[in-house]
Design a protein around this motif. Structure first.
Motif, PDB file in Angstrom:
ATOM      1  N   GLU A 110       0.839  -1.205   0.000  1.00  0.00           N
ATOM      2  CA  GLU A 110       0.000   0.000   0.000  1.00  0.00           C
ATOM      3  C   GLU A 110       0.873   1.256   0.000  1.00  0.00           C
ATOM      4  O   GLU A 110       0.573   2.239  -0.698  1.00  0.00           O
ATOM      5  CB  GLU A 110      -0.925  -0.008   1.219  1.00  0.00           C
ATOM      6  N   LEU A 159      -0.542  -6.439  -5.116  1.00  0.00           N
ATOM      7  CA  LEU A 159      -1.703  -6.257  -4.252  1.00  0.00           C
ATOM      8  C   LEU A 159      -2.852  -7.153  -4.718  1.00  0.00           C
ATOM      9  O   LEU A 159      -3.540  -7.784  -3.898  1.00  0.00           O
ATOM     10  CB  LEU A 159      -2.139  -4.797  -4.237  1.00  0.00           C
ATOM     11  N   HIS A 192      -7.366  -3.970  -7.985  1.00  0.00           N
ATOM     12  CA  HIS A 192      -5.957  -3.744  -8.309  1.00  0.00           C
ATOM     13  C   HIS A 192      -5.534  -4.493  -9.577  1.00  0.00           C
ATOM     14  O   HIS A 192      -4.653  -4.027 -10.309  1.00  0.00           O
ATOM     15  CB  HIS A 192      -5.084  -4.135  -7.119  1.00  0.00           C
TER      16      HIS A 192
END
Length: 593
Positions: A449, A465, A481
């Motif tokens: 992140e 991710l 994502h």
């Protein structure tokens, strides 16, 4: 027909084949001779190494027969022919790395007396070098071999052996001997095989322990059993506790990690191992020891950059194994640590491996460097990651590179960049993530992140991710994502997996109509990606399932040619690890489950 050839107590033969592994074979032969001492069993070992091996075997009260080691089927059959001449009523087949107890022999003598043609154990223990734990393996999981007995410790009666002329193995086989034997027995004597006695160790007071001492040969076997459903990790003492003290001491010595460095000092440093690790407990230390053992004989030096949060015992262990150890304050940046380790290496080539990994095929990697060294900057190997599924996840990974031609980038899920000429080799690295996915994800997510906050247009962070969220079951964030990654790098092969996740999760959440649209777009960018072709089949199967469940009226009275096969699809999907399950739609009886 009775399995015994006289009214007296049945005569049992014990048959094994020996080749190399002198230490463990001596322990196994000693154990079996002790067990058989009171039963007047005939003990026969078939060897291929001549004088010294013959002396070892006969010195332990075993008979010895010399035969060629290749093919193995013929070698084992030669032993059977000798036992046939001795007039035994049945044969217990024993591997040269299998320990047994008196309970097994007692049970099998009783089975012979009762006329049982074939008997075997469903479960076993496994121990290996450098590991204080053992495996309890409960037997073959659901699938083609479910309910089969293991080859080690199997009993074959003379009645059954007569049917195959005392040649239960095909002469020409060198691999898969257990499966080859059972295939032949089922073909020639199905009526006797149907009467096989299949039983667990505990039910008859038996113990069978598979002893693994060679990491090159045995790592795959251990990993496959460890990932099998129901397998338990237990203390090694539980598996070996039945042994007398003197025998247990000998086995423990064989299973101890090898002392001293696993590589020899050489004037020229060709290959350096660069390892970044953290060791928090004894199990981590054992993993580190097995990792270093797996590169024995390949590397000329080993450089370890050790997370400074590691326990103090880690330094002593690693230095005792010959590694140079350098503690480093952890900064949540794996690339920085890997590049530091590489910077401390002196070798022409750098091998990158982690604490929880083991290298299989050192010779293959050495041969690749000899063959391609002048025409390559980097060598890729296959990494087999066991994660609780029947088969490991396999991917190619660049793990060897020429010092100075490349460096790592990204703080998490780091990538090696800068090399130009890449070659592939047959060596592989084996690891296991079973039971660790959630913990690994929670460690990685904050770093990923942070990465996309700092570099929102870099597809790397979005790709991993998506992969991480998919692994822990968060489909909404995974697809978010994955779509972002396909937008940023639609044609980049390294990120093609993001298209796979988009299609698969769309199929799961919205069904085949939406999935087919995503699939068409994905194939436009990556028409040769095998996983997308696989998803074509899955999507078509899903649509077929819906059609079978709700057949249109004009075709309702046309007999289905495939209904029976369809009923097997759920089991096939489970075996293959398909990312969805079939469910009945409507009232059609032929729809499957």
């Amino acid at each position: 027909m009775s399995a015994t050839r006289s009214s007296q107590a049945p005569r049992l033969g014990l048959l094994t084949c020996v080749w190399q592994r002198v230490g463990v074979a001596e322990c196994v032969l000693t154990r079996a001779a002790t067990v058989a001492r009171q039963s007047q069993a005939e003990l026969l070992a078939v060897g291929s190494e001549g004088g010294a091996r013959r002396d070892q075997v006969t010195g332990l009260a075993w008979g010895y027969l010399h035969a060629q080691n290749d093919p193995l089927g013929a070698k084992w059959n030669a032993g059977m022919a000798s036992l046939r001449a001795l007039g035994v009523d049945g044969v217990l087949v024993l591997g040269s790395d299998d320990l047994i107890n008196e309970g097994l022999l007692s049970a099998w003598r009783s089975e012979l007396k009762a006329g049982t043609p074939l008997a075997g154990l469903l479960d076993l223990f496994v121990v290996r070098r450098g590991d204080s734990r053992a495996l309890y393996w409960p037997g073959y999981p659901e699938g083609p071999r479910f309910g089969e007995t293991v080859g080690a410790g199997r009993l074959l009666s003379a009645e059954l052996l007569d049917r195959v002329d005392w040649r239960p193995w095909p002469d020409e086989v060198n691999r898969g001997l257990d499966g080859a034997m059972m295939t032949k027995l089922r073909r020639v004597a199905p009526d006797l095989v149907a009467r096989e006695r299949r039983v667990g160790m505990q039910a008859i007071g038996a113990v069978l322990v598979d002893v693994k001492t060679d990491p090159d040969v045995d790592m795959n076997h251990w990993s496959a059993l460890a990932e099998s459903p129901g397998t338990q990790l237990i203390d090694r003492e539980h598996a070996l506790g039945f042994l007398p003290e003197d025998e247990r001491v000998e086995i423990e010595a064989l299973l101890a990690p090898a002392p001293g460095p696993y590589w020899e000092s050489r004037e020229q440093t060709r290959i350096s191992a660069a390892i970044v690790m953290r060791c928090d407990d004894v199990l981590h230390l054992e993993e580190a020891g097995r990792c270093l053992m797996s590169i024995k004989g390949l590397v000329d030096e080993c450089v370890v950059v050790l997370d400074d949060r590691s326990i103090d015992a880690a330094d002593e262990l690693l230095r005792g194994l010959g590694a140079s150890v350098h503690r480093r304050a952890w900064t949540d940046d794996f690339s920085a640590a890997r590049n530091e380790a590489a910077g401390r290496c002196r070798g022409e080539w750098i091998l990158v491996i982690d604490r929880d990994e083991e290298l299989i095929g050192r010779d293959a990697l050495r041969e690749a460097l000899d063959l391609h060294g002048d025409a390559a900057d980097a060598i890729a190997v296959n990494v087999h990651s066991y994660n609780g599924r029947p088969r490991p996840e396999t991917m190619a990974s660049v793990r060897v590179y020429r010092r100075g031609c490349a460096e790592y980038r990204y703080p998490v899920h780091n990538q090696l960049e800068g090399y130009r000429r890449l070659r592939q080799c047959d060596a592989r690295i084996v690891t296991s993530y079973t039971g660790q996915m959630d913990a690994r994800a929670q460690r990685a997510l904050p770093m990923l992140e942070k990465l996309i906050q700092e570099s929102p247009e870099d597809p790397h962070g979005h790709y991993f991710l998506a992969r991480t969220y998919a692994a822990i079951g968060d489909a909404a964030r995974a697809i978010e994502h994955a779509r972002r990654c396909t937008d940023l790098a639609p044609d980049t092969p390294a990120y093609a997996g993001s298209w796979v996740w988009v299609v698969a999760m769309t199929l799961q959440r919205q069904g085949p109509d939406a999935a087919e649209k995503e699939l068409a777009e994905a194939l436009r960018h990556h028409p040769e990606l095998p996983d997308l072709r696989y998803l074509q089949v899955v999507t078509a199967s899903w649509r077929w399932a819906m059609t079978m469940a709700d057949t249109p009226v004009p075709y309702a009275f046309v007999p289905s040619q495939w209904g029976e096969q369809f009923q097997h699809l759920p089991a096939a999907a489970k075996l293959l690890g398909m990312p969805f399950s079939f469910e009945t739609i409507g009232d059609g009886d032929d729809a499957g489950g």
